[in-house]
Design a protein around this motif. Structure first.
Motif, PDB file in Angstrom:
ATOM      1  N   ARG A 152       0.822  -1.008   0.533  1.00  0.00           N
ATOM      2  CA  ARG A 152      -0.732   0.063  -0.166  1.00  0.00           C
ATOM      3  C   ARG A 152       0.845   1.253  -0.210  1.00  0.00           C
ATOM      4  N   LYS A 153       0.516   1.886  -1.183  1.00  0.00           N
ATOM      5  CA  LYS A 153       1.391   3.243  -1.727  1.00  0.00           C
ATOM      6  C   LYS A 153       0.273   4.427  -1.050  1.00  0.00           C
ATOM      7  N   LYS A 154       1.510   5.267  -0.204  1.00  0.00           N
ATOM      8  CA  LYS A 154       1.051   6.757  -0.771  1.00  0.00           C
ATOM      9  C   LYS A 154       1.472   7.556  -0.021  1.00  0.00           C
ATOM     10  N   ILE A 155       1.588   9.215  -0.369  1.00  0.00           N
ATOM     11  CA  ILE A 155       2.901   9.786  -0.467  1.00  0.00           C
ATOM     12  C   ILE A 155       1.540  11.362   0.120  1.00  0.00           C
ATOM     13  N   ARG A 156       2.916  12.642   0.823  1.00  0.00           N
ATOM     14  CA  ARG A 156       2.619  13.592   1.480  1.00  0.00           C
ATOM     15  C   ARG A 156       2.939  14.786   1.333  1.00  0.00           C
ATOM     16  N   PHE A 157       2.962  15.540   1.476  1.00  0.00           N
ATOM     17  CA  PHE A 157       3.712  16.850   1.374  1.00  0.00           C
ATOM     18  C   PHE A 157       4.627  16.880   2.426  1.00  0.00           C
ATOM     19  N   VAL A 158       5.114  17.786   2.894  1.00  0.00           N
ATOM     20  CA  VAL A 158       6.622  17.827   3.665  1.00  0.00           C
ATOM     21  C   VAL A 158       7.952  18.960   3.059  1.00  0.00           C
ATOM     22  N   LYS A 159       7.627  19.597   4.361  1.00  0.00           N
ATOM     23  CA  LYS A 159       8.696  21.128   3.550  1.00  0.00           C
ATOM     24  C   LYS A 159      10.164  20.579   3.774  1.00  0.00           C
ATOM     25  N   THR A 160      10.609  21.557   3.036  1.00  0.00           N
ATOM     26  CA  THR A 160      11.858  21.291   3.117  1.00  0.00           C
ATOM     27  C   THR A 160      13.035  22.081   3.215  1.00  0.00           C
ATOM     28  N   LYS A 161      14.215  22.209   3.817  1.00  0.00           N
ATOM     29  CA  LYS A 161      14.719  23.415   4.516  1.00  0.00           C
ATOM     30  C   LYS A 161      15.175  23.926   3.949  1.00  0.00           C
ATOM     31  N   GLY A 162      15.182  23.486   3.028  1.00  0.00           N
ATOM     32  CA  GLY A 162      15.775  24.499   1.451  1.00  0.00           C
ATOM     33  C   GLY A 162      14.538  25.513   0.684  1.00  0.00           C
ATOM     34  N   GLY A 163      13.578  24.932   0.724  1.00  0.00           N
ATOM     35  CA  GLY A 163      12.117  25.115  -0.218  1.00  0.00           C
ATOM     36  C   GLY A 163      11.629  24.648  -0.838  1.00  0.00           C
ATOM     37  N   GLU A 164      12.046  23.843  -1.142  1.00  0.00           N
ATOM     38  CA  GLU A 164      12.142  23.152  -2.180  1.00  0.00           C
ATOM     39  C   GLU A 164      10.559  22.255  -1.800  1.00  0.00           C
ATOM     40  N   PHE A 165      10.214  21.999  -3.659  1.00  0.00           N
ATOM     41  CA  PHE A 165       8.561  21.259  -3.234  1.00  0.00           C
ATOM     42  C   PHE A 165       9.009  19.442  -2.542  1.00  0.00           C
ATOM     43  N   GLY A 166       8.588  19.003  -1.745  1.00  0.00           N
ATOM     44  CA  GLY A 166       9.188  17.538  -1.124  1.00  0.00           C
ATOM     45  C   GLY A 166       7.900  16.771  -0.728  1.00  0.00           C
ATOM     46  N   LEU A 167       7.848  15.637  -1.779  1.00  0.00           N
ATOM     47  CA  LEU A 167       7.053  14.577  -1.076  1.00  0.00           C
ATOM     48  C   LEU A 167       7.607  13.120  -0.467  1.00  0.00           C
ATOM     49  N   LYS A 168       6.883  12.692   0.955  1.00  0.00           N
ATOM     50  CA  LYS A 168       7.046  12.039   1.468  1.00  0.00           C
ATOM     51  C   LYS A 168       6.580  10.806   1.332  1.00  0.00           C
ATOM     52  N   VAL A 169       7.318   9.421   0.854  1.00  0.00           N
ATOM     53  CA  VAL A 169       6.464   8.653   0.006  1.00  0.00           C
ATOM     54  C   VAL A 169       6.782   7.160   1.157  1.00  0.00           C
ATOM     55  N   SER A 170       5.402   6.773   1.262  1.00  0.00           N
ATOM     56  CA  SER A 170       5.349   5.747   2.628  1.00  0.00           C
ATOM     57  C   SER A 170       4.508   4.492   1.270  1.00  0.00           C
ATOM     58  N   ILE A 171       5.158   2.773   1.575  1.00  0.00           N
ATOM     59  CA  ILE A 171       5.168   2.077   1.505  1.00  0.00           C
ATOM     60  C   ILE A 171       4.911   1.420   2.388  1.00  0.00           C
ATOM     61  N   MET A 172       3.710   0.230   2.885  1.00  0.00           N
ATOM     62  CA  MET A 172       3.182  -0.248   3.509  1.00  0.00           C
ATOM     63  C   MET A 172       3.233  -1.695   3.365  1.00  0.00           C
ATOM     64  N   VAL A 173       4.987  -2.715   3.607  1.00  0.00           N
ATOM     65  CA  VAL A 173       4.627  -4.202   3.003  1.00  0.00           C
ATOM     66  C   VAL A 173       4.046  -4.890   4.391  1.00  0.00           C
TER      67      VAL A 173
END
Length: 212
Positions: free
Chosen positions: A87-108
Motif C-alpha cells: 500500500r503506497k501513499k504520499i504526502r507533502f513535506v517542507k524542506t529546509k531549502g524551500g523545495e517541493f518535497g514529498l514523503k513516499v511511504s509503502i506499507m508491506v
C-alpha cells in the motif's frame, strides 16, 4: 372419555427452524411473538377418537447452505487476498531549502511465509531523493535508472514492514499527478511471484497553499 371434547395441540419453533419444519396436517392457527412461532391445532374428539400431529424439522438443508456460504467466503478471500500486499501513499513535506518535497511511504504486509522478498519503486523524473531515511534503509539507490530497492529476505505470515523516503525538486509542480505503483518480488514454495501496490495520487496546488 365418553363425551365429546375439544383437543388442542401446540408446537413451538423459532423463526429459523420453522423454515425447515413440516407437518402431517396444517395448523389451525399460527402465533408469532418475537423470534418464537407457535403452531396450534384444534379438533373436536368424540368418544374413543384420538388426535395426533407429527412435525419434522430437517436440518440437512440449512447445514448444506451454511457449508456453501463458508466455502464461498473462504474461496473469495483466498482469491482476493494477495500473498504480499503493498500500500503506497504520499504526502507533502517542507524542506529546509524551500523545495517541493514529498514523503513516499509503502506499507508491506505478508500474508504467507515468503522468501527473498524485494520491494522496488520508481523515482519520478526531475526529483532527487533525500539521503536521510526513516525505518528500513534501501539496499539499492540508482539515480540514473531512477529506482530504489529494499531487500527483506524472508517474511513470516502476518509480518509487516514500513519503508519510506523523501523526494524533492527545485522545480515547482502544480496540478494533480500520480506516482507509479511499487512492485514486490518474492518466492513462495520455490516459485517466483510478483505483486503491485496502488497508484498514489497527489494534488500539488493544495500542498503549496498549506505551506504558505
Amino acid at each position: 372419555g365418553n363425551v365429546v371434547a375439544m383437543a388442542s395441540i401446540t408446537a413451538q419453533e423459532n423463526i429459523i427452524s420453522r423454515l425447515f419444519t413440516t407437518f402431517n396436517t396444517y395448523p389451525d392457527n399460527i402465533e408469532r411473538e418475537g423470534g418464537k412461532v407457535t403452531f396450534i391445532w384444534n379438533k373436536e374428539l368424540g368418544p374413543g377418537e384420538s388426535f395426533e400431529v407429527e412435525t419434522k424439522t430437517n436440518w440437512f438443508y440449512p447445514l448444506i447452505i451454511i457449508l456453501l456460504v463458508v466455502g464461498i467466503v473462504y474461496f473469495f478471500k483466498k482469491v482476493t487476498t494477495k500473498d504480499l500486499e503493498l500500500r503506497k501513499k504520499i504526502r507533502f513535506v517542507k524542506t529546509k531549502g524551500g523545495e517541493f518535497g514529498l514523503k513516499v511511504s509503502i506499507m508491506v504486509t505478508s500474508n504467507e511465509h515468503l522468501d527473498n522478498v524485494r520491494i522496488k519503486d520508481k523515482l519520478p523524473a526531475l526529483a532527487k531523493i533525500h539521503e536521510t531515511f526513516s525505518g528500513e534503509k534501501p539496499s539499492v539507490i540508482d539515480q540514473k535508472k531512477r529506482k530504489i530497492e529494499w531487500n527483506f529476505g524472508k517474511l513470516e505470515a502476518g509480518e509487516r514492514r514500513m519503508v519510506s523516503y523523501v523526494i524533492y525538486s527545485k522545480i515547482g509542480v502544480l496540478g494533480r499527478f500520480a506516482l507509479p505503483p511499487a512492485a514486490g518480488f518474492y518466492e513462495k514454495e520455490g516459485e517466483e511471484h510478483e505483486s503491485h501496490s496502488n497508484r498514489a495520487y497527489f494534488v500539488a496546488e493544495q500542498a503549496r497553499k498549506e505551506s504558505q
